[in-house]
Write a protein that holds these residues in place. Structure first.
Motif, mmCIF file in Angstrom:
data_model
loop_
_atom_site.group_PDB
_atom_site.id
_atom_site.type_symbol
_atom_site.label_atom_id
_atom_site.label_comp_id
_atom_site.label_asym_id
_atom_site.label_seq_id
_atom_site.Cartn_x
_atom_site.Cartn_y
_atom_site.Cartn_z
ATOM 1 N N ASP A 25 0.828 -1.205 0.000
ATOM 2 C CA ASP A 25 0.000 0.000 0.000
ATOM 3 C C ASP A 25 0.869 1.265 0.000
ATOM 4 O O ASP A 25 0.685 2.156 -0.827
ATOM 5 N N THR A 26 1.797 1.337 0.951
ATOM 6 C CA THR A 26 2.729 2.476 1.006
ATOM 7 C C THR A 26 4.129 1.972 1.335
ATOM 8 O O THR A 26 4.313 1.249 2.326
ATOM 9 N N PHE A 27 5.085 2.339 0.499
ATOM 10 C CA PHE A 27 6.464 1.921 0.764
ATOM 11 C C PHE A 27 7.330 3.142 1.038
ATOM 12 O O PHE A 27 7.291 4.119 0.300
ATOM 13 N N ASN B 156 25.691 8.765 3.803
ATOM 14 C CA ASN B 156 26.180 9.330 2.550
ATOM 15 C C ASN B 156 25.012 9.942 1.772
ATOM 16 O O ASN B 156 24.102 9.234 1.357
ATOM 17 N N PRO B 157 25.014 11.298 1.549
ATOM 18 C CA PRO B 157 23.865 11.930 0.880
ATOM 19 C C PRO B 157 23.686 11.481 -0.563
ATOM 20 O O PRO B 157 22.568 11.372 -1.060
ATOM 21 N N SER B 164 16.860 6.723 -2.857
ATOM 22 C CA SER B 164 15.513 7.325 -2.824
ATOM 23 C C SER B 164 14.882 7.363 -4.209
ATOM 24 O O SER B 164 13.648 7.427 -4.329
ATOM 25 N N LYS B 165 15.730 7.347 -5.250
ATOM 26 C CA LYS B 165 15.177 7.399 -6.615
ATOM 27 C C LYS B 165 14.661 6.039 -7.088
ATOM 28 O O LYS B 165 13.987 5.956 -8.113
ATOM 29 N N ILE B 166 15.035 5.000 -6.325
ATOM 30 C CA ILE B 166 14.539 3.662 -6.719
ATOM 31 C C ILE B 166 13.028 3.648 -6.540
ATOM 32 O O ILE B 166 12.513 3.927 -5.454
ATOM 33 N N ASN B 167 12.331 3.348 -7.617
ATOM 34 C CA ASN B 167 10.877 3.414 -7.587
ATOM 35 C C ASN B 167 10.285 2.096 -8.098
ATOM 36 O O ASN B 167 10.542 1.681 -9.220
ATOM 37 N N PHE B 168 9.525 1.461 -7.233
ATOM 38 C CA PHE B 168 8.913 0.182 -7.618
ATOM 39 C C PHE B 168 7.447 0.349 -8.045
ATOM 40 O O PHE B 168 6.706 -0.619 -8.088
ATOM 41 N N ASN B 169 7.085 1.611 -8.352
ATOM 42 C CA ASN B 169 5.667 1.858 -8.653
ATOM 43 C C ASN B 169 5.182 1.143 -9.916
ATOM 44 O O ASN B 169 3.981 0.960 -10.109
ATOM 45 N N PHE B 170 6.158 0.783 -10.776
ATOM 46 C CA PHE B 170 5.739 0.084 -12.010
ATOM 47 C C PHE B 170 5.192 -1.310 -11.699
ATOM 48 O O PHE B 170 4.499 -1.910 -12.506
ATOM 49 N N ILE B 171 5.525 -1.816 -10.495
ATOM 50 C CA ILE B 171 4.960 -3.116 -10.097
ATOM 51 C C ILE B 171 3.739 -2.846 -9.237
ATOM 52 O O ILE B 171 3.823 -2.142 -8.231
ATOM 53 N N ASN B 172 2.603 -3.389 -9.658
ATOM 54 C CA ASN B 172 1.402 -3.238 -8.837
ATOM 55 C C ASN B 172 1.357 -4.421 -7.876
ATOM 56 O O ASN B 172 0.812 -5.474 -8.168
ATOM 57 N N LEU B 173 1.954 -4.197 -6.705
ATOM 58 C CA LEU B 173 2.080 -5.288 -5.736
ATOM 59 C C LEU B 173 0.716 -5.736 -5.212
ATOM 60 O O LEU B 173 0.501 -6.918 -4.963
ATOM 61 N N GLN B 174 -0.182 -4.786 -5.077
ATOM 62 C CA GLN B 174 -1.524 -5.147 -4.587
ATOM 63 C C GLN B 174 -2.247 -6.049 -5.573
ATOM 64 O O GLN B 174 -2.936 -6.990 -5.188
#
Lengths: 126, 466
Positions: A25-27, B156-157, B164-174
């Motif tokens: 839901d939220t990561f 380390n910034p 932080s730029k890693i984005n797994f939004n392309f996977i619809n885990l739900q």
């Protein structure tokens, strides 16, 4: 019956299911420490649930004439249907809120799997 | 092959139900379930009982699409568990089929896995260790990598920015989890399992009471005397009650809804207590040896009389309820009273059959649950909200419009037609208009998975343009 091992495995299973549903839901990377911290309350919840609701069934019923396999086949259906109904009722009552949803889904799957683990040990096939 | 079917079914399950309301999807799911069950249990589908339950299930699936009522959805779910239970063991009683059906649907996979494991335990002990090792191989490094990523992020910034730029939004885990749920459900029902203890007990228990080889005549004689006195007194009492009730029914005619309501509901409470006690007493006295005692004619006649008098009580309350409906229109409670009266009537008939044909308690459970199931299916044919609204608008002398407005959207079109033809207060007019607009919007916004018959019906009558 190896209760400690069962509770340990159940806690890991419950934590995995609980957090997979919440993270779907939220990561957020900042949630990672809480995942590890949550193992403590999850362990306590699992221990209580298993010790109060599953273990007594085996303690009271297991005998030479009543194998674990027989206990499983007779009482697991009643237990799992009761547990399922309770979890579905609670989820419905809380309007499918993600936290509650993940809590009860993990509770149901963990208790059911815990039964399988308890019943599997040193089985006497008749 | 098995896994392929289940995977395809689970993907379809997600496509049908993920983020969707109930509608056409439940009907398609019903057909899909029947196909999966038929593929995995082909030989079971040659059985007439299973075919009958399959037809029932498919009928409820059609009703969900056409009527779209809560009752039709409930009937569909119960028909599903009945069908799954019937595939497990078609000869068992319907309540055992429900038990097996529910158990299979929620834990069939775990049950089969347990049985498989216990049988193959010794042979596959090495494989279990391998699985555990594999879990360790994946799990432990994963846990430590996550811990160190979290630690390094704070140190380390630049590393923090990249992570932080890693984005797994392309996977619809739900969606994936929902597919897993579908996989679990179809795995459960693929090979239905049974609760051996309950199923075997049910199959071994017939409907008929058998005469014991010996029994104490003296004890039976005493029990018979007790039964005769008790039933005689109860018969006198119920005759007195019925007489006063008939007098009050013919002499007084309440005009106030609350008085009618009180009368009917008091009657129902009396009826509930009376019928339950009647059946328990009859079942107690005719539980065993008294059925075969040659001098039991008087007791049987008293039992029949009491059943008849209770039936009269049912009829009197039905008349009261009818008058109540005729004066103040239909509501769910009033329909519920009628259904309860009908079920009570059936219960009395089956109790009569139990005594006259010397049947056991299981006979009562079996036949009454079967009748309840068939009635549930039959009642789901009716669109109750629509029917209540239509009846009340056309026949009720006193129309409670607010009650009708608070019903589901199934009566929105009908109410809107009534609004256009009747002279209503502005408040009621606005409420009905809002309800109708909300209904049209809901229907219009539906995805194809949520379609019901009203989608096509409204389109053909151009309701959208209104």
């Amino acid at each position: 019956m190896n209760i400690l091992s069962n509770i340990g495995k159940s806690s890991l299973l419950a934590a995995s299911i609980f957090w997979i549903i919440i993270l779907s839901d939220t990561f957020d990377w900042d949630m990672i420490p809480f995942i590890f911290l949550s193992l403590i309350p999850i362990y306590i919840c699992c221990a209580f649930t298993i010790l109060i609701t599953i273990c007594p069934i085996f303690w009271f019923l297991k005998s030479d004439d009543y194998s674990k396999r027989r206990i499983f086949k007779t009482y697991f259906p009643i237990y799992t249907i009761t547990m399922f109904s309770f979890c579905v009722y609670c989820i419905y009552k809380t309007s499918f809120e993600v936290f509650i949803l993940s809590f009860f889904i993990s509770a149901y799957i963990t208790t059911a799997q815990s039964w399988v683990w308890f019943s599997k040990e040193n089985v006497v096939i008749k | 092959m098995k896994h392929l079917i289940i995977i395809i079914s689970s993907i379809l399950f997600s496509t049908l139900f993920y983020n969707q309301y109930i509608g056409l999807n439940l009907s398609i799911f019903s057909v899909l379930s029947v196909i999966v069950l038929a593929i995995s249990n082909t030989h079971k589908f040659r059985n007439k009982i299973t075919i009958f339950y399959t037809l029932m299930y498919l009928i409820t699936a059609v009703l969900v699409f056409i009527q779209y009522t809560n009752l039709s959805i409930l009937a569909n779910i119960i028909a599903f568990t009945t069908l799954v239970g019937s595939v497990t063991e078609s000869k068992s009683s319907i309540y055992v089929q429900w038990y097996n059906g529910v158990y299979t649907s929620i834990a069939g996979f775990l049950h089969r896995r347990f049985l498989k494991q216990t049988i193959e335990e010794k042979k596959t002990s090495k494989r279990n260790i391998d699985v555990l090792h594999l879990v360790k191989l994946v799990g432990i490094p994963l846990v430590f990598i996550i811990i160190f990523i979290v630690l390094y992020k704070n140190g380390n910034p630049i590393f923090n920015d990249i992570i932080s730029k890693i984005n797994f939004n392309f996977i619809n885990l739900q969606w994936l989890l929902f597919t897993v749920l579908g996989y679990y459900l179809f795995s459960n029902i693929f090979k239905p399992v049974q609760v051996d203890s309950a199923t075997n007990l049910d199959l071994q228990t017939g409907n008929i009471l058998y005469k014991p080889d010996t029994f104490s005549t003296e004890a039976i004689e005493k029990e018979k005397q007790l039964g005769i006195i008790l039933l005689l007194l109860l018969n006198i009492l119920i005759v007195f009650y019925l007489t006063t009730d008939i007098i009050s029914l013919t002499t007084t005619r309440p005009t106030d809804a609350s008085v009618y309501s009180s009368q009917v509901h008091n009657g129902i409470n009396t009826l509930i207590a009376s019928i339950i006690i009647a059946i328990v007493i009859i079942l107690y006295f005719f539980r065993g040896n008294l059925n075969f005692f040659k001098d039991n004619k008087n007791l049987k006649n008293l039992a029949y009389t009491w059943i008849f008098l209770n039936t009269t009580l049912v009829i009197i309350i039905a008349i009261k309820n009818y008058e109540y409906i005729a004066s103040f229109g239909l509501t769910y409670k009033r329909i519920g009273v009628n259904i309860y009266l009908f079920l009570t009537f059936i219960g009395l008939i089956t109790t009569f059959l139990k005594v006259s044909k010397i049947k056991n308690l299981w006979f009562l459970f079996r036949i009454n649950t079967q009748i309840a199931f068939v009635l549930l299916i039959l009642f789901s044919f009716v669109n109750w909200d629509y029917s209540i609204t239509k009846y009340n608008i056309n026949h009720a002398p006193s129309l409670d419009l607010n009650y009708l407005i608070n019903l589901s959207n199934n009566n929105a079109v009908l109410l809107n037609e009534y609004r256009e033809s009747a002279n209503l207060s502005s408040e009621q007019d606005n409420k009905i208009l809002a309800k109708h607009r909300n209904y049209i919007k809901t229907v219009k916004d539906r995805n194809w998975q949520e379609y019901t018959y009203s989608n096509f019906n409204i389109k053909t009558t151009n309701e959208y343009t209104k």
